[in-house]
Design an enzyme around this catalytic site. Structure first.
Site, PDB file in Angstrom:
ATOM      1  CB  SER A 144      -0.842  -0.020   1.279  1.00  0.00           C
ATOM      2  OG  SER A 144      -1.468   1.225   1.487  1.00  0.00           O
ATOM      3  CE1 TYR A 157      -4.131  -2.216   5.132  1.00  0.00           C
ATOM      4  CE2 TYR A 157      -3.216  -0.043   4.714  1.00  0.00           C
ATOM      5  CZ  TYR A 157      -3.797  -1.204   4.251  1.00  0.00           C
ATOM      6  OH  TYR A 157      -4.043  -1.362   2.907  1.00  0.00           O
TER       7      TYR A 157
END
Ligand SMILES: NC(=O)c1ccc[n+]([C@@H]2O[C@H](COP(=O)([O-])OP(=O)(O)OC[C@H]3O[C@@H](n4cnc5c(N)ncnc54)[C@H](O)[C@@H]3O)[C@@H](O)[C@H]2O)c1
Length: 291
Positions: A144, A157
């Protein structure tokens, strides 16, 4: 260059979102597709959709956080298609978010088990099989933009995705000599159901604080950004384009370049300050090792 046609790709979290977009794009390149996912209903629907597009496909149930289940997926893929050439480590979840002192250990463990260990198990399962047939292959890890810069209130995350960028950089030189290429996909916001990844949180990783007010406002903000994200169909096509070019880092959001340049500049400035430190002058001319 990686040859797509007639080869087989296993895609974790392939039943929807970015995984399914990649599956369709690889299917368009005439690859055989194994969709591996924890969500049986989505899986059945997406297998039927790929079949209707004329793509050779197998659906396999998989929780990426369970290494034993990866072995079963490998067996099913080999039984159906003979060999596997590509693994797409795509399945991912949000984990706990909100102020760090309110985050629960279970939420961190869930994010790390799925987003990080799931990638390791996928690569560990399929690398020997790719080495064994000797035809070369590719490992695509889905990280990401969060893996390239800290996202506030989202430590688990961010940490998991930064680790996926780092391990991809570690595996690239290691696997090159076996003709296995590595890419790491780093998207910013893409219109999928990632904001609702709680739907896949197993009981053992449930924490009492999920849904707390502070977290809910952060999640609503993220949900909005994801809903305004780029169309998911672009991502699969971009992946094919980038793998065809042999790219290690795959970006889908060129508008984030400046943010990354600022981060690299800040790191470089910190090196510059260390060069000027009297404490470190003997180290300055030593050859860097291990990289
Ligand atoms: N959508 C975004 O804005 C965005 C941005 C950057 C990175 N990503 C990353 O892209 C990847 C795909 O996410 P998405 O946006 O398509 O989300 P999504 O929630 O739409 O799809 C995720 C898929 O993974 C499956 N999954 C969840 N947990 C699993 C598990 N333990 N084992 C196997 N399958 C599991 C789900 O059933 C679903 O099919 C993730 O790694 C995510 O972190 C997404």
């Amino acid at each position: 260059m990686f040859k797509f046609e007639g080869r087989t790709a296993v895609i974790s979290g392939g039943a929807e979102g970015i995984g399914l977009s990649i599956a369709k794009a690889l299917g368009e390149q005439k690859m055989n597709i194994v969709l591996a996912d924890i969500d049986e209903q989505s899986l059945l629907k997406s297998v039927a959709e790929l079949e209707s597009l004329g793509i050779p496909v197998l659906g396999a149930l998989l929780d990426v956080a369970d290494e034993v289940q990866w072995k079963s997926v490998a067996k099913q893929a080999k039984d159906k298609f003979g060999k596997v050439h590509m693994v797409v480590n795509n399945a991912g979840v949000g984990g706990d978010s909100g102020p760090l002192e309110k985050q629960e250990t279970e939420g961190w463990q869930w994010a790390l088990e799925v987003n990080l260990m799931g990638v390791f198990y996928g690569a560990k399962t399929f690398t020997p099989l790719i080495k064994e047939h000797g035809e070369g292959g590719w490992i695509l890890n889905v990280a990401s933009m969060a893996g390239l810069g800290g996202v506030p209130y989202s430590g688990a995350y961010t940490a998991s995705k930064a680790a996926v960028v780092a391990l991809s950089e570690s595996w690239a030189p290691e696997l090159k000599k076996h003709s296995i290429g590595i890419s790491v996909l780093c998207p910013a916001f893409v219109k999928t159901r990632i904001y609702d990844s709680e739907r896949n949180r197993p009981d053992k990783f449930k924490s009492d604080t999920y849904g707390a007010e502070n977290e809910q406002s952060f999640l609503n903000q993220m949900k909005q950004l994801v809903k305004e994200g780029i169309d998911v169909s672009i991502v699969g096509k971009r992946v094919v384009e980038a793998i065809s070019n042999g790219e290690l880092y795959i970006f889908t959001h060129p508008n984030y370049r400046k943010l990354n340049q600022e981060r690299f500049a800040a790191i470089d400035e910190a090196f510059e300050r260390s060069e000027k430190s009297a404490l470190l002058k003997d180290i300055l001319n030593q050859k860097p090792e291990g990289l």
